[in-house]
Each structure stands twice: as C-alpha cells, then as structure tokens.
Design an enzyme around this catalytic site. Structure first.
Site, PDB file in Angstrom:
ATOM      1  N   GLU A 256      38.369  -9.553 -29.384  1.00  0.00           N
ATOM      2  CA  GLU A 256      37.865  -9.372 -28.023  1.00  0.00           C
ATOM      3  C   GLU A 256      37.279  -7.969 -27.870  1.00  0.00           C
ATOM      4  O   GLU A 256      37.809  -6.998 -28.409  1.00  0.00           O
ATOM      5  CB  GLU A 256      39.022  -9.558 -27.040  1.00  0.00           C
ATOM      6  CG  GLU A 256      38.623  -9.399 -25.577  1.00  0.00           C
ATOM      7  CD  GLU A 256      39.822  -9.370 -24.650  1.00  0.00           C
ATOM      8  OE1 GLU A 256      39.664  -9.777 -23.488  1.00  0.00           O
ATOM      9  OE2 GLU A 256      40.906  -8.958 -25.087  1.00  0.00           O
ATOM     10  N   LYS A 317      36.246 -16.778 -21.187  1.00  0.00           N
ATOM     11  CA  LYS A 317      37.667 -16.675 -20.854  1.00  0.00           C
ATOM     12  C   LYS A 317      37.959 -17.373 -19.539  1.00  0.00           C
ATOM     13  O   LYS A 317      37.370 -17.063 -18.505  1.00  0.00           O
ATOM     14  CB  LYS A 317      38.068 -15.200 -20.770  1.00  0.00           C
ATOM     15  CG  LYS A 317      39.559 -14.970 -20.644  1.00  0.00           C
ATOM     16  CD  LYS A 317      39.872 -13.480 -20.701  1.00  0.00           C
ATOM     17  CE  LYS A 317      41.377 -13.227 -20.691  1.00  0.00           C
ATOM     18  NZ  LYS A 317      41.687 -11.781 -20.744  1.00  0.00           N
ATOM     19  N   CYS A 368      43.030 -13.040 -25.529  1.00  0.00           N
ATOM     20  CA  CYS A 368      43.991 -12.044 -25.062  1.00  0.00           C
ATOM     21  C   CYS A 368      45.148 -12.676 -24.286  1.00  0.00           C
ATOM     22  O   CYS A 368      45.902 -13.465 -24.829  1.00  0.00           O
ATOM     23  CB  CYS A 368      43.270 -10.979 -24.239  1.00  0.00           C
ATOM     24  SG  CYS A 368      44.213  -9.429 -24.077  1.00  0.00           S
TER      25      CYS A 368
END
Length: 513
Positions: A256, A317, A368
């Site tokens: 990321e 995301k 994440c």
C-alpha cells in the site's frame, strides 16, 4: 475506600489485557481477564458496573492504541481510546446481569462477543482492534477460527475465562471440577484441529518491500523517493533473476502507498512503474492513491500492472478508516484538532471485492486495516481467492507495536480461511504466513528487502468461510437474549412483589395478638 480500590482495579485490569497482544503475546492473559472482569462486576449495582466497565475500557484502549498518536497526534489518540472505551459500559452491564442465570459463563462470553460485534460495526463501519481473537495467533485455541471465525475464537477465549471465574465463586465441588475441566478442554482440545490443506499447485510470488526515506509521517514528503525505492528493488530482483540467482516469480506484490503519486496523472511515475514491471516481466500488483475525476477526493487503489498491456484491473479499498483516511464531520473535527489538515482529501470507498486473476491464479486482496474486518477478508476468499494479499503501509506508525498486532491479525485470517497470507508492507513487516498461521519468512522494519516464496494455492473452504457471520449473529442473539431474560425476570419479580405488598390484609380477630 473499597469502591475506589475496585475502580483502580478495573483500570489496571484493562491495562493488563494489553499483554495478550503483540509485542507481548501472552495469549493466556486474554483468558484470565474476561473471567476477572466478570468477578469484578459481579453483584455490583448497575451504575457502578457501568463506571467499572468504562475504566476497564479506558485502561485497555489508551495503551493499546498509543500508536495512533504517531499519525494524528495525542488528542485524536486519546479521543479515540476514550470513545472506544464507551463500548465496555454495555459489556459491563450485560456481564453483571447475566451472572444471575444458571450456567452464566456461557452468557457472559456471549455478551462479550455481542459487544465486539457492535463495536466492529458502529459507528462509521466500526473498529475491531482489540478483539480477543486477535490475541490468539500463538494460542492452542487458534484452530477454532477455522470452525467459527474470529467471533467463535473470541467466544471460546471469553468462555474459558468465565469458567475459571466460576471455579472461584462456586461452592459445589463437582461444579468447580467440571468448570475447571471445561476451561482446560476449551484451551487444549483445538490443538487437534488441522488447517485446511491446499492443493498441489503452487505459484511463485515476490514481495517487494521498498522501504521509505524517513520514519513516521515525514515519509509523505518523499513520495517520489518511495516509488523509486520500489522500482529499484524490483529492477534489482529482475537482475538477480537474469543472473540465475533467484527463480523468476509468477507475480510480484508491492505494498500500500508504494505510489502515492497517481501513475494515471503523472507521466514520470507511469514510466517508472512500467519500466520496473517490464524489467521483471510478470504481472505486478501495485498500490496508488488515485484522485477522483474532480480532484477533490482520492481512492486507495490496487492496480494489476501487466508487463505488456500496462495497468489493468483495479481494487479500491472498501473500508477506509475514519479520521485516518477520511474525516467525518470535518468542520467539527477541525475545531478540536488541526490534525485533520494532514488529510485534506477524503478517501472514498470502493464497492467491489478485491479479486485479481493472473493466468489460472486468483489473488484475494485486502488493504491494510481491512484485514481486521471479517466480511471483507471472507469476501475475497468466497469470490475465489486462492491466497490472500494484504497490502499495507505501516511506515506511518514507526516502530510501534501496531505492525506486529496487524501481522497477528493476518495469522488468524490464514488459519480461519485455510489460505497463505502474503503481507506486503511499505517499510515492514512484510511476511509470508502459512495456512496454519505460522510465519515462514519476514522482512524487518525499515529495511529494503524482497521475499520470493512458493505459495500453495487453495480452492477448498473452511467451515468458518462457508458459514460466514452466522456464528457471530447466533452468539450475539444469545447474549442479548440472556440480558433481556434477566431484565424481564427482574421486572416481573418487582411487579409480583408490589402486588403482594398491596394486597389487603385480613382483619385481626379479637383475642389474637
């Protein structure tokens, strides 16, 4: 004075729960603390239990979340911790009430999971850090995650603790013995659960950890340097492949924020990434921050970059973190702290599952903090992911315990879904997690490194993957039902007591005293 000691004990008990999580990894503490918490609030007035619960929650979250101060400063960290502590008020009330029921350790454990379920969804999609399950990566109970997911694992931890508490308060010897035996069985028996065995096919994957030029938020000032680090590390890997020193991977993973400058909007960034991918000659999953069409906001985007065709499929995301990647109620938050200025543009969520196909291989991708959310990870497996990629940026949080805590979450997910989990971190810790939750390789913090590994591909589904959130909903319903039953019984008892008191008494006959 006794009450003051009890209040201090609640805060200290909350602090002690932190020891169950990385970097301390004393998993058994997560068994002992729920039991001790049940004893702490047992037979207490509800108002006092509420305060005890809040002090417990504050004692837990303030040290557990101290790493958030690395990104947004002390004021948001304290506000977040004290807000999350509010969820322990209903937990304390529920645990106090259900101890009036037979077999109460079952109900206290169910209340604990109900509280985790609510906290993991509200507000703004919830916050799951600190779930009991995430402290169990090294526990003999880990295998339960493959049967009932992380909620089932949390339930087992809380139940074992409740049974130990029952041993303390129960007078009947046979019940104490049965409770102790039950606690031991819950802890030890899951050792018999074997992880899902992947099929015979494997794919070779390279994880590129390019590193950052500085720790903490200062790395944001060197966005081009970060992309250059990953380009250079990938080109060095390509040179090693050509020299016959390393096997050519089938897939390369970047972490990321490996390109915070959008390659779709910056020609130099596009050329640099494209050159690195062409050098290694295989599809590469990169990460970029891509502005929206109007430029007012951005999307945290994973991009599968082909060495011939360039950028292709993307994943945005789905669960950006509130106050970290977007600012709810921005105008109000700005009055509290100027830390909101560090995130001038909000990250908008995506609406599709993170699936990428490379030849016959399907990658399930999460970004994440998404690894901490049951549904997002499960979706990537249900939709065909044969291994899981966790692209993450931990450089923001320096050398805090956050990195190891997140790696523990990936370890739980590996056993839960029977998948190899590859963690690609901007500055570490990148890691290879086997389907049994063990870490077979890792790159350390703030180093540039490349991990090349053979990944077994899995197509089967664990029971936890198949049933999804059902165990959590069932346990939550049991916990809520137990609390409701106690409340109803208490009201009925008060009503019946008042009715008896209000009944007219028979007249006293003469001569009868």
């Amino acid at each position: 004075m006794t009450h003051l000691w009890r209040y201090a004990g609640a805060a200290l008990l909350g602090v002690s729960l932190v020891a169950a999580f990385p970097p301390y990894d004393l998993w058994f503490v997560a068994v002992l603390v729920p039991g001790a918490f049940a004893l702490l609030v047992r037979d207490q007035p509800l108002k006092r239990s509420a305060l005890l619960g809040y002090l417990f929650g504050a004692g837990f979250f303030l040290p557990l979340l101290d790493w958030t101060g690395m990104e947004v400063g002390p004021i948001p960290w304290i506000i977040l911790a004290l807000f999350e502590a509010l969820f322990f008020i209903p937990l304390a009330l529920g645990v106090t009430l259900v101890q009036r029921l037979p077999g109460w350790p079952v109900w206290t454990a169910a209340v604990w999971i109900a509280d985790e379920a609510i906290r993991g969804r509200f507000p703004y999609g919830g916050f799951t850090w600190g779930k009991l399950a995430f402290s169990q990566a090294d526990s003999p109970m880990l295998g339960l995650a493959s049967w009932a997911g992380s909620p089932g694992l949390s339930f087992a931890v809380a139940l074992a603790g409740g049974l130990l508490a029952w041993v303390v308060v129960e007078r009947r010897l046979w019940v104490r013995g049965a409770a102790a035996a039950g606690a031991v069985a819950i802890v030890v028996a899951p050792l018999l659960i074997q992880p899902l065995t992947p099929g015979g096919d494997t794919v070779t994957v390279a994880i590129v950890q390019g590193n950052v030029p500085a720790e903490g938020l200062a790395y944001n000032d060197e966005k081009r340097a970060i992309t250059r680090n990953h380009v250079e590390a990938t080109e060095a890997l390509a040179a090693d492949v050509e020299a016959g020193e390393v096997e050519r991977p089938d897939i390369v993973l970047w972490p990321e924020n490996s390109s915070d400058i959008s390659p779709f909007h910056d020609a130099d960034t596009y050329r640099a990434i494209d050159g690195a991918v062409r050098a290694i000659g295989v599809p590469t999953l990169i990460s970029a921050i891509v502005p929206t069409d109007d430029g007012r906001n951005v999307r945290n985007t994973s991009i599968l970059w082909d060495p011939v065709d360039g950028p292709g499929d993307t994943y945005v995301k789905r669960h950006p973190m509130p106050f970290g990647e977007y600012i709810p109620m921005r105008s109000i938050a700005a009055r509290i702290t100027d830390a909101v200025n560090q995130q001038p543009r909000d990250h908008l969520p995506g609406d599709t599952v993170g699936i990428f196909q490379v030849g016959d291989t399907i990658i399930g991708d999460v970004i994440c903090f998404e690894v901490a959310f049951d549904g997002i990870v499960r979706d990537a497996v249900i939709d065909g992911g044969q291994f899981l990629s966790v692209q993450t940026n931990n450089a923001t949080f320096g050398r805090t315990e956050m990195t190891e805590q997140q790696l523990a979450q990936s370890r739980v997910r590996a056993f839960e879904h029977g998948r190899t989990v590859l963690v690609s971190a901007l500055a570490g810790v990148s890691a290879v997690v086997a389907p049994d939750g063990s870490v077979t390789d890792r790159a350390e913090l703030f180093t540039q490194d490349v991990i090349v590994t053979d990944v077994p591909l899995a197509d089967g589904l664990t029971l936890a993957t198949r049933v999804g959130a059902w165990p959590e909903w069932i346990i939550t319903a049991l916990g809520a039902g137990a609390v409701a039953l106690v409340v109803v019984n208490a009201r009925r008892a008060r009503r019946d007591g008042a009715s008896v008191a209000d009944e007219p008494r028979p007249p006293v006959e003469a001569g009868v005293s």
